[in-house]
Write an enzyme that holds these catalytic residues in place. Sequence first.
Site, short mmCIF file in Angstrom:
data_model
loop_
_atom_site.label_atom_id
_atom_site.label_comp_id
_atom_site.label_asym_id
_atom_site.label_seq_id
_atom_site.Cartn_x
_atom_site.Cartn_y
_atom_site.Cartn_z
CG HIS A 194 -1.92 -0.96 0.86
ND1 HIS A 194 -1.95 -2.18 1.50
CD2 HIS A 194 -3.37 -1.11 0.14
CE1 HIS A 194 -3.11 -2.67 0.98
NE2 HIS A 194 -3.85 -2.09 0.35
NE ARG A 301 -6.24 0.69 -2.73
CZ ARG A 301 -5.80 0.69 -4.01
NH1 ARG A 301 -5.57 1.87 -4.63
NH2 ARG A 301 -5.60 -0.66 -4.41
CD GLU A 437 -9.95 -7.45 -1.55
OE1 GLU A 437 -8.68 -7.23 -2.08
OE2 GLU A 437 -10.69 -6.99 -0.54
CB CYS A 508 -10.19 -1.72 -8.82
SG CYS A 508 -10.72 -2.70 -7.53
C1 PEP Z 1 -6.65 -5.23 -4.47
O1 PEP Z 1 -6.49 -6.01 -3.65
O2 PEP Z 1 -6.50 -5.50 -5.78
C2 PEP Z 1 -7.20 -3.83 -4.33
C3 PEP Z 1 -7.45 -2.99 -5.32
O3 PEP Z 1 -7.12 -3.49 -3.05
P1 PEP Z 1 -6.03 -2.86 -1.95
O4 PEP Z 1 -4.82 -2.92 -2.90
O5 PEP Z 1 -6.25 -1.67 -1.44
O6 PEP Z 1 -5.90 -4.02 -1.20
MG MG Z 2 -7.30 -5.66 -1.56
#
Ligand code: PEP
Ligand code: MG
Length: 592
Positions: A194, A301, A437, A508
Amino acid sequence: MRLILEGSGASRGMALGRARLEQPSRFLVDNTPLAQADVAAELVRIDNALALARAELKGLRDKLSGPLAREVAEFIDAHGLILADPEFVNGLHNLIKDGRFRASAALKMQRDSLVAVFEAMDDPYLRSRREDIEHVIGRVQGALSRESSVEERKLASRVGEILVSDTVAPAELVPLAEHGVLGFILTGGSTLSHSAILARSLRLPMVVGSHQALAHLRDGDLVLIDGDSGNVIAHPTAQDLASYRQWQRDVAQQDKRRARLRDAETRTLDGIEIHLHANAEMAADVARARSFGAAGIGLFRTEFLFLQRRDAPGEEEQFLAYRDLVLGMGGLPVTIRTLDLGADKADSAGLVLEDEPNPALGVRGVRLSLRNPQLMRTQLRAILRTTGYGPVRILVPMVSAVEEVITIRRMVDECATQLRKEGQQIAEHFELGAMIEVPAAAIALTSMIRQLDFVAIGTNDLVQYTLAVDRNNNELGELYDPLHPAVLRLIAHTIAVCRRNRRPVTLCGEIAGDVYFTAMLIGLGLTEFSMHPGLILEVREVVNALHAGELRKIAPRLLRATDRAGIDAVMHRMRARMSAVENAVAAPAIDC
Ligand code: PEP
Ligand code: MG
């Protein structure tokens, strides 16, 4: 001396700056014994370093002004006294002359014995002054190991800082950027963390997995970082600087070329409309999403609102942030994801459990929200209140079971009823979707789909959980593979289930904005992507040169391939099809 350090590019772009090491007190000591013939030169080195450190302190003192100038001056003077202390200086000389220690080793020995003296003191104030020793000696060490030329020092004083550290937490990134940090070199980290996602949002280049960086760079070194190749050049030459300037010119030209695509449609050669949405983490992303012609916000987010503070934001504060987001998008659809705190996104408000043995598999995303129903209700109320301002969808992260969706749906309905009773203007109907996910959610999607109005595939986590490869661990780099046959099947299955059940499906994860995957995803039947706003024009350029029907004909081969080599061969074919016009055919029937 010019030095290239290798790593992986986690956030694109280049930056030139002065290195700032996060652990300046970490000592890099050369313990090889000193030859008699080298003693004199080593004494000159340490004396020069001491003189440089003294000059730096004097320079700092001369620049002091303002209300705290006197107090700060006292600290600087105390540091100056340590540097001038004959016992300290003679001790260093003796260690070099008699003990045949190199300057860095002598410095470390002097530091250790001084620190031990301070630590043995009864007075807590005096004990705390060991920090002064660390700072002073860190300064001498920096001066000792600095090999920069006068020209380089002149240039370095005019550029900002590049942080060199082992890792950086997402919560630290924004304040660091606000304090002028121009880029990041991390010995650890990963391109999918992140922190990397946030660095991309902030448009700050980041190199991760640059294992040697802390050992080879010194505070103040001039460094050129390349977030595309993952290379870091310490003490760049005139030629390196010329390439940097050329890169700046190329980017400007590329931006100009792609700017023509800002208002263009995103449509394949055979007329399939592809919707390119933007991922957003912060308010500034909205303006960028608009300026790159995003079809909407495909993923907001919300957890980033929770990261840089000691308390969780209340309903009103969240409402205002979400409302500005919706208003900022001027009627385009906005998907707001409920809190996905946990794992590498730890807050300072104490919501995330500390010391979980395995946080990525622990209380994160919807699990955390369900354990804190009040927190969830506050957020749902804030989101629902924005539905009167534009089209808003609610997205739930880390779903692994249909019961979670049913519970959240009930909470949404309860919050809506309550808001209506309070006289709030909210929409009649709300779309609720789930992030796919977790492999369990993808595999069991057919039994969950009726509870969902839409689906968003989060490949960043889907890859991590399918392959049991930590997305934050760059050491596993090669194993983190979105093209692994198991991952491809889960993506294809999710898209196929959604298409069969007429549910919109977006992807995404980071691969949505990586043009390497665009042809493949279109081939699998995806028509909605969500990515960093800055990548939209690049992906649009590629989509407009692809033929969806042709790609869909090839896609089943991708799923039949038994290994990576087979998948690569099909990928190659798909990518080579750019601009090849052939008849469109229906999406392949794909099953898991
Ligand atoms: C993902 O897991 O692909 C996603 C878009 O969420 P994050 O990256 O915030 O976990
Ligand atoms: Mg994710």
